[in-house]
Design a protein around this motif. Structure first.
Motif, short mmCIF file in Angstrom:
data_model
loop_
_atom_site.label_atom_id
_atom_site.label_comp_id
_atom_site.label_asym_id
_atom_site.label_seq_id
_atom_site.Cartn_x
_atom_site.Cartn_y
_atom_site.Cartn_z
N LEU A 34 0.83 -1.12 -0.05
CA LEU A 34 0.08 0.01 0.16
C LEU A 34 0.93 1.11 -0.12
O LEU A 34 0.38 2.34 -0.43
CB LEU A 34 -1.14 -0.06 1.47
N LEU A 35 2.27 1.05 0.55
CA LEU A 35 2.86 2.34 0.58
C LEU A 35 3.64 2.75 -0.67
O LEU A 35 3.81 1.71 -1.37
CB LEU A 35 4.23 2.09 1.62
N THR A 36 3.96 3.84 -0.87
CA THR A 36 4.48 4.18 -2.22
C THR A 36 6.00 3.82 -2.04
O THR A 36 6.63 3.57 -0.90
CB THR A 36 4.55 5.98 -2.27
N ASP A 37 6.91 3.97 -3.05
CA ASP A 37 8.20 3.82 -3.04
C ASP A 37 9.03 4.55 -2.12
O ASP A 37 9.77 3.96 -1.22
CB ASP A 37 8.81 4.05 -4.61
N GLY A 38 8.58 5.93 -2.03
CA GLY A 38 9.32 6.68 -1.05
C GLY A 38 9.15 6.42 0.37
O GLY A 38 10.02 6.50 1.32
N LEU A 79 -0.89 8.58 -0.27
CA LEU A 79 -0.35 9.58 0.82
C LEU A 79 0.96 9.95 0.27
O LEU A 79 1.78 9.63 -0.11
CB LEU A 79 -0.24 8.87 2.04
N ALA A 80 0.79 11.47 0.47
CA ALA A 80 2.03 11.95 0.18
C ALA A 80 2.54 13.13 1.52
O ALA A 80 1.61 13.26 2.28
CB ALA A 80 2.19 12.89 -1.03
N GLN A 81 3.63 13.59 1.45
CA GLN A 81 4.16 14.51 2.53
C GLN A 81 4.96 15.79 1.81
O GLN A 81 5.31 15.51 0.91
CB GLN A 81 4.68 13.77 3.79
N GLY A 87 11.00 22.33 1.70
CA GLY A 87 10.20 21.77 0.32
C GLY A 87 10.46 20.32 0.11
O GLY A 87 9.81 19.76 -1.21
N LYS A 88 11.19 19.42 0.76
CA LYS A 88 11.32 17.99 0.60
C LYS A 88 9.79 17.08 1.00
O LYS A 88 9.06 17.68 1.68
CB LYS A 88 12.51 17.66 1.54
N ALA A 89 9.90 16.13 0.26
CA ALA A 89 8.60 15.55 0.35
C ALA A 89 8.84 14.03 1.35
O ALA A 89 8.12 13.17 1.18
CB ALA A 89 8.23 14.84 -1.05
N PRO A 94 1.13 15.45 6.19
CA PRO A 94 0.62 14.32 5.18
C PRO A 94 -0.51 14.99 4.43
O PRO A 94 -1.54 15.76 4.98
CB PRO A 94 0.35 13.35 6.08
N TYR A 95 -0.61 14.62 3.33
CA TYR A 95 -1.86 14.95 2.49
C TYR A 95 -2.30 13.74 1.33
O TYR A 95 -1.38 12.97 1.08
CB TYR A 95 -1.80 16.27 2.00
N LEU A 96 -3.48 14.03 0.96
CA LEU A 96 -3.88 12.86 -0.16
C LEU A 96 -3.95 13.90 -1.57
O LEU A 96 -4.97 14.49 -1.75
CB LEU A 96 -5.34 12.38 0.07
N PRO A 97 -3.12 13.54 -2.43
CA PRO A 97 -2.95 14.36 -3.68
C PRO A 97 -4.20 14.00 -4.68
O PRO A 97 -4.74 14.98 -5.17
CB PRO A 97 -1.70 13.73 -4.43
N ASP A 98 -4.87 12.92 -4.52
CA ASP A 98 -6.11 12.72 -5.22
C ASP A 98 -7.27 13.01 -4.36
O ASP A 98 -8.57 12.69 -4.96
CB ASP A 98 -6.15 11.13 -5.46
N HIS A 99 -7.28 13.48 -3.36
CA HIS A 99 -8.40 13.90 -2.57
C HIS A 99 -8.14 14.97 -1.72
O HIS A 99 -7.97 15.02 -0.51
CB HIS A 99 -8.91 12.63 -1.64
N PRO A 100 -8.22 16.32 -2.46
CA PRO A 100 -7.70 17.51 -1.93
C PRO A 100 -8.61 18.09 -0.82
O PRO A 100 -8.30 18.93 -0.21
CB PRO A 100 -7.43 18.67 -3.04
N GLY A 101 -9.75 17.58 -0.94
CA GLY A 101 -10.97 18.08 0.05
C GLY A 101 -10.76 17.05 1.54
O GLY A 101 -11.69 17.32 2.34
N VAL A 102 -9.86 16.14 1.50
CA VAL A 102 -9.75 15.33 2.59
C VAL A 102 -8.15 15.43 3.34
O VAL A 102 -7.23 15.69 2.79
CB VAL A 102 -9.91 13.84 2.55
#
Length: 238
Positions: A34-38, A79-81, A87-89, A94-102
């Motif tokens: 479920l996790l991203t490569d990062g 999930l992204a950060q 400016g590093k990721a 944390p935020y959800l790039p595909d759900h900016p309203g969440v």
């Protein structure tokens, strides 16, 4: 894409959950894919396996929590950060790039993790009590005089301190205060005691503050949001 604003009106306030890391990693359909490569790269940098598992479990749990809120599955939540300072990721809010309203928040301590997801800003924190208790210099740095007096005369000073600590950490995560201002923000008017394990609801300025003790995992947690939060169990998450 889901209409997150409309979903928020239907579903109420943010969801918050605390669980043992091991329980999260045993949850049906959950694994590190479920996790991203990062995220996996960050997890691999932890020297202790237990700490790595706490990190993974927190990042999985926040996906489960967000998925429950918006009516999707955890594998549909990315999930992204982002750190506003550098400016590093690989760290930051944390935020959800595909759900900016969440909005989402997560926390992990030794063997226990917490997550929250809502349609407005939300912050969550969880801590386990240390056997030695808090050091006096730490309490003096993060508590106001009024808070310190309440903690010192409390029947369980360590639990009372953790109550204020997690509240302030949650306020940091929502962006209301900073690490440097913790000791200037006074929460002494908020109640300290929960009754029979029932989450304790109070207000700080325009925010709802929900506190609870997870006796099973010897943890203290708090979630703050402009909307009234709801505590759910891991088994409530799909």
């Amino acid at each position: 894409m889901h209409d997150d604003t409309e979903a928020g009106r239907r579903g109420g306030g943010p969801l918050a959950v605390v669980a043992a890391s091991a329980e999260v990693l045993r949850h049906p359909g959950v694994d590190e894919r479920l996790l991203t490569d990062g995220e996996r790269e960050r997890a691999a940098r932890f020297r202790q396996e237990s700490t790595r598992q706490d990190f993974v479990a927190a990042h999985v749990l926040v996906r489960l929590c967000a998925a429950q809120l918006i009516g999707t599955t955890a594998d549909g939540v990315t999930l992204a950060q982002s750190c506003p300072g550098c400016g590093k990721a690989d760290h930051g809010k944390p935020y959800l790039p595909d759900h900016p309203g969440v909005h989402v928040s997560l926390s992990h301590t030794k063997g226990v993790v917490a997550a929250a997801a809502g349609h407005r800003a939300v912050g969550v924190d969880v801590e386990r009590a240390e056997r030695t208790g808090p050091h006096s210099e730490v309490m003096e740095r993060v508590l106001t005089g009024a808070e310190l007096r309440l903690v010192e005369k409390h029947a369980d000073p360590q639990r009372a301190f953790l109550r204020q600590w997690v509240r302030k950490e949650a306020l940091i995560k929502i962006g209301r205060i900073t690490l440097d201002s913790m000791g200037a923000v006074d929460l002494s008017a908020l109640p300290l005691e929960t009754v029979d394990g029932v989450p304790l609801s109070s207000r700080f300025e325009d925010l709802h503050v929900l506190d609870w003790d997870d006796e099973k995992h010897e943890a203290t947690a708090a979630v703050v949001s402009p909307d009234a939060p709801r505590v759910v169990g891991l088994t409530d998450l799909g």
